[in-house]
Design a protein around this motif. Structure first.
Motif, PDB file in Angstrom:
ATOM      1  N   PHE A   1       0.821  -1.225   0.000  1.00  0.00           N
ATOM      2  CA  PHE A   1       0.000   0.000   0.000  1.00  0.00           C
ATOM      3  C   PHE A   1       0.847   1.264   0.000  1.00  0.00           C
ATOM      4  N   ASN A   2       0.332   2.301  -0.690  1.00  0.00           N
ATOM      5  CA  ASN A   2       0.925   3.635  -0.586  1.00  0.00           C
ATOM      6  C   ASN A   2       0.238   4.401   0.556  1.00  0.00           C
ATOM      7  N   LEU A   3       0.670   5.633   0.785  1.00  0.00           N
ATOM      8  CA  LEU A   3       0.179   6.349   1.961  1.00  0.00           C
ATOM      9  C   LEU A   3      -1.327   6.598   1.911  1.00  0.00           C
ATOM     10  N   SER A   4      -1.852   6.937   0.726  1.00  0.00           N
ATOM     11  CA  SER A   4      -3.299   7.219   0.716  1.00  0.00           C
ATOM     12  C   SER A   4      -4.116   5.955   0.956  1.00  0.00           C
ATOM     13  N   GLN A   5      -3.633   4.832   0.466  1.00  0.00           N
ATOM     14  CA  GLN A   5      -4.339   3.575   0.750  1.00  0.00           C
ATOM     15  C   GLN A   5      -4.267   3.224   2.239  1.00  0.00           C
ATOM     16  N   LEU A   6      -3.096   3.425   2.829  1.00  0.00           N
ATOM     17  CA  LEU A   6      -2.942   3.154   4.260  1.00  0.00           C
ATOM     18  C   LEU A   6      -3.845   4.070   5.075  1.00  0.00           C
ATOM     19  N   GLN A   7      -3.824   5.351   4.691  1.00  0.00           N
ATOM     20  CA  GLN A   7      -4.621   6.323   5.429  1.00  0.00           C
ATOM     21  C   GLN A   7      -6.100   5.957   5.377  1.00  0.00           C
ATOM     22  N   GLN A   8      -6.544   5.535   4.200  1.00  0.00           N
ATOM     23  CA  GLN A   8      -7.948   5.162   4.053  1.00  0.00           C
ATOM     24  C   GLN A   8      -8.295   3.955   4.927  1.00  0.00           C
ATOM     25  N   SER A   9      -7.424   2.954   4.891  1.00  0.00           N
ATOM     26  CA  SER A   9      -7.664   1.755   5.676  1.00  0.00           C
ATOM     27  C   SER A   9      -7.728   2.074   7.174  1.00  0.00           C
ATOM     28  N   PHE A  10      -6.833   2.937   7.624  1.00  0.00           N
ATOM     29  CA  PHE A  10      -6.818   3.298   9.048  1.00  0.00           C
ATOM     30  C   PHE A  10      -8.016   4.184   9.395  1.00  0.00           C
ATOM     31  N   SER A  11      -8.323   5.135   8.535  1.00  0.00           N
ATOM     32  CA  SER A  11      -9.406   6.067   8.903  1.00  0.00           C
ATOM     33  C   SER A  11     -10.759   5.366   8.904  1.00  0.00           C
ATOM     34  N   GLN A  12     -10.915   4.324   8.092  1.00  0.00           N
ATOM     35  CA  GLN A  12     -12.161   3.546   8.144  1.00  0.00           C
ATOM     36  C   GLN A  12     -12.358   2.929   9.526  1.00  0.00           C
ATOM     37  N   ARG A  13     -11.283   2.827  10.276  1.00  0.00           N
ATOM     38  CA  ARG A  13     -11.356   2.243  11.616  1.00  0.00           C
ATOM     39  C   ARG A  13     -11.165   3.294  12.702  1.00  0.00           C
ATOM     40  N   GLY A  14     -11.331   4.550  12.321  1.00  0.00           N
ATOM     41  CA  GLY A  14     -11.213   5.628  13.306  1.00  0.00           C
ATOM     42  C   GLY A  14      -9.780   5.911  13.721  1.00  0.00           C
ATOM     43  N   LEU A  15      -8.816   5.431  12.927  1.00  0.00           N
ATOM     44  CA  LEU A  15      -7.402   5.636  13.282  1.00  0.00           C
ATOM     45  C   LEU A  15      -6.777   6.680  12.352  1.00  0.00           C
ATOM     46  N   SER A  16      -5.924   7.512  12.921  1.00  0.00           N
ATOM     47  CA  SER A  16      -5.361   8.658  12.201  1.00  0.00           C
ATOM     48  C   SER A  16      -4.022   8.318  11.546  1.00  0.00           C
ATOM     49  N   LEU A  17      -3.493   9.285  10.816  1.00  0.00           N
ATOM     50  CA  LEU A  17      -2.149   9.144  10.251  1.00  0.00           C
ATOM     51  C   LEU A  17      -1.109   8.980  11.357  1.00  0.00           C
ATOM     52  N   ASP A  18      -1.285   9.700  12.459  1.00  0.00           N
ATOM     53  CA  ASP A  18      -0.355   9.559  13.587  1.00  0.00           C
ATOM     54  C   ASP A  18      -0.403   8.135  14.149  1.00  0.00           C
ATOM     55  N   ASP A  19      -1.623   7.577  14.233  1.00  0.00           N
ATOM     56  CA  ASP A  19      -1.740   6.180  14.688  1.00  0.00           C
ATOM     57  C   ASP A  19      -1.018   5.247  13.722  1.00  0.00           C
ATOM     58  N   LEU A  20      -1.164   5.536  12.426  1.00  0.00           N
ATOM     59  CA  LEU A  20      -0.496   4.713  11.412  1.00  0.00           C
ATOM     60  C   LEU A  20       1.018   4.685  11.644  1.00  0.00           C
ATOM     61  N   VAL A  21       1.604   5.848  11.867  1.00  0.00           N
ATOM     62  CA  VAL A  21       3.060   5.894  12.042  1.00  0.00           C
ATOM     63  C   VAL A  21       3.462   5.171  13.329  1.00  0.00           C
ATOM     64  N   ALA A  22       2.703   5.397  14.401  1.00  0.00           N
ATOM     65  CA  ALA A  22       3.051   4.764  15.677  1.00  0.00           C
ATOM     66  C   ALA A  22       2.873   3.249  15.616  1.00  0.00           C
ATOM     67  N   LEU A  23       1.772   2.797  15.022  1.00  0.00           N
ATOM     68  CA  LEU A  23       1.520   1.351  14.989  1.00  0.00           C
ATOM     69  C   LEU A  23       2.454   0.635  14.020  1.00  0.00           C
ATOM     70  N   SER A  24       2.911   1.339  12.977  1.00  0.00           N
ATOM     71  CA  SER A  24       3.894   0.730  12.074  1.00  0.00           C
ATOM     72  C   SER A  24       5.157   0.358  12.845  1.00  0.00           C
ATOM     73  N   GLY A  25       5.401   1.046  13.949  1.00  0.00           N
ATOM     74  CA  GLY A  25       6.549   0.723  14.799  1.00  0.00           C
ATOM     75  C   GLY A  25       6.498  -0.691  15.357  1.00  0.00           C
ATOM     76  N   GLY A  26       5.322  -1.322  15.292  1.00  0.00           N
ATOM     77  CA  GLY A  26       5.223  -2.734  15.669  1.00  0.00           C
ATOM     78  C   GLY A  26       6.119  -3.603  14.802  1.00  0.00           C
ATOM     79  N   HIS A  27       6.532  -3.072  13.653  1.00  0.00           N
ATOM     80  CA  HIS A  27       7.464  -3.807  12.785  1.00  0.00           C
ATOM     81  C   HIS A  27       8.840  -3.925  13.412  1.00  0.00           C
ATOM     82  N   THR A  28       9.037  -3.341  14.567  1.00  0.00           N
ATOM     83  CA  THR A  28      10.276  -3.578  15.303  1.00  0.00           C
ATOM     84  C   THR A  28      10.408  -5.051  15.700  1.00  0.00           C
ATOM     85  N   LEU A  29       9.271  -5.754  15.748  1.00  0.00           N
ATOM     86  CA  LEU A  29       9.294  -7.199  15.953  1.00  0.00           C
ATOM     87  C   LEU A  29       8.810  -7.822  14.663  1.00  0.00           C
TER      88      LEU A  29
END
Ligand SMILES: *[C@@H]1O[C@H](CO)[C@@H](O)[C@H](O)[C@H]1NC(C)=O
Ligand SMILES: *[C@@H]1O[C@H](CO)[C@@H](O)[C@H](O)[C@H]1NC(C)=O
Ligand SMILES: *[C@@H]1O[C@H](CO)[C@@H](O)[C@H](O)[C@H]1NC(C)=O
Length: 319
Positions: free
Chosen positions: A165-193
């Motif tokens: 996914f590109n950023l607009s696709q990610l943003q759409q997927s997150f916002s459909q669930r009430g999650l923001s761009l900031d949430d996207l960046v923070a939760l992507s940090g889960g890729h640390t594992l």
């Protein structure tokens, strides 16, 4: 007075209609009286599994994320397929979830201690928190009181954000669930594992575009090493790459590598394509503390998307 109460009531109705899955009354004290042993039983199950398999924390964190993104955090990801329905866990795209046994073991211990009270969705939310904490990450109080869902459909896994996914696709997927761009960046940090199979980043290292073989946003030495592990044809069955260089430690190295053009997924690289998300990536790369604070905040937000109806007795089958 009455007008105010009515306005509040109507306001609540609107909220309920817009966010049907985000108004459940979760509480950190939900099981304090009914199952005081709950959290230690979950922690023990996670600890025990981690001793034998250091991929368990990544698996649990991913499982919870997957659960919450489909029908809310309702344990639907834990259900087995039945004769009539193929479940999420057996669905496309190749989701390669594992470590379901950890939740089963926790559930068994919890059913022995406090039968019929604790949802599988809550157990998974706690296990994901423990996975982070036991990997050197932060800990936090998990709001509880989720119910388990009765539906799990393989076809629903198409609703998950894809690694391409590109950023607009990610943003759409997150916002459909009430999650923001900031949430996207923070939760992507889960890729640390975690670990990615070649197929999930193949798009960046082979036939990237009609004119380029490799994604130009990748460091060329990093791309070369990914290409050697993942040749275009006949890559080894389980070949792939860890998502950062400290894959069993929950830290902010993922963001540092992202800034060094050493991310794995297109969806990681996408975080650098807007000024707002790029600024957050830089902030989290500089400050582990800032990352941890934002991660906790976004995890609680994501894990408060609920949607179930019952308390399962066995996490793999509906009642
Ligand atoms: C669920 O599926 C797994 C793997 O196929 C199997 O081992 C297990 O027995 C099943 N459990 C139930 C309760 O159906
Ligand atoms: C993101 O991908 C979608 C679907 O392929 C495409 O329509 C859109 O233009 C892309 N957006 C950007 C900013 O590249
Ligand atoms: C999914 O798995 C199948 C069989 O293991 C494989 O042939 C296919 O290429 C995989 N698809 C993706 C998108 O990873």
């Amino acid at each position: 007075m009455r007008a105010v109460a009515l306005a509040v009531f109507l306001g609540l109705l609107v909220v309920i209609q817009v966010f049907p899955s985000s108004v459940a009354a979760l509480s950190t004290k939900y099981y304090d009286h009914s199952c005081p042993q709950l959290e230690s039983l979950v922690t023990n199950a996670v600890k025990k599994a981690m001793k034998n398999d250091n991929t368990v924390p990544a698996a649990l964190l991913r499982m919870h994320f997957h659960d919450c993104f489909i029908r809310g955090c309702d344990g639907s990801v834990l259900l087995n397929s039945t004769a009539k329905h193929t479940a999420e866990k057996d669905g496309p795209p190749n989701i390669s979830l594992h470590a379901f046994y950890v939740i089963d073991n926790a559930k068994k211990a919890i059913e022995a201690a406090c039968p019929g009270i604790v949802s599988c969705a809550d157990i998974l939310a706690l296990a994901a928190r423990d996975a982070v904490a036991l990997s050197g990450g932060p800990t936090w109080e998990v709001p509880k009181g989720r119910l388990d869902g009765r539906v799990s459909k393989a076809s629903d896994t198409r609703q998950l954000p894809a690694p391409t996914f590109n950023l607009s696709q990610l943003q759409q997927s997150f916002s459909q669930r009430g999650l923001s761009l900031d949430d996207l960046v923070a939760l992507s940090g889960g890729h640390t594992l975690g670990f990615a199979h070649c197929s999930s980043f193949q798009n960046r290292i082979h036939k990237f575009s009609p004119t380029r073989e490799v994604d130009p946003t990748l460091s060329s030495s990093f791309a070369a090493s990914l290409r050697s592990v993942c040749p275009e044809h006949n890559a080894l069955k389980n070949a792939g790459s860890t998502l950062d260089s400290t894959t069993t430690v929950f830290d902010n190295v993922y963001y540092k590598m992202l800034l060094q053009e050493r991310s794995i997924f297109s969806s990681d690289q996408a975080l650098l394509t807007s000024p707002r998300t790029k600024a957050l990536v830089s902030k989290f790369a500089t400050s582990r503390q800032a990352f941890e604070k934002a991660f906790i905040n976004s995890m609680i937000k994501m894990s408060s998307l609920t949607g179930g109806q019952e308390i399962r007795l066995n996490c793999r089958v509906v009642r």
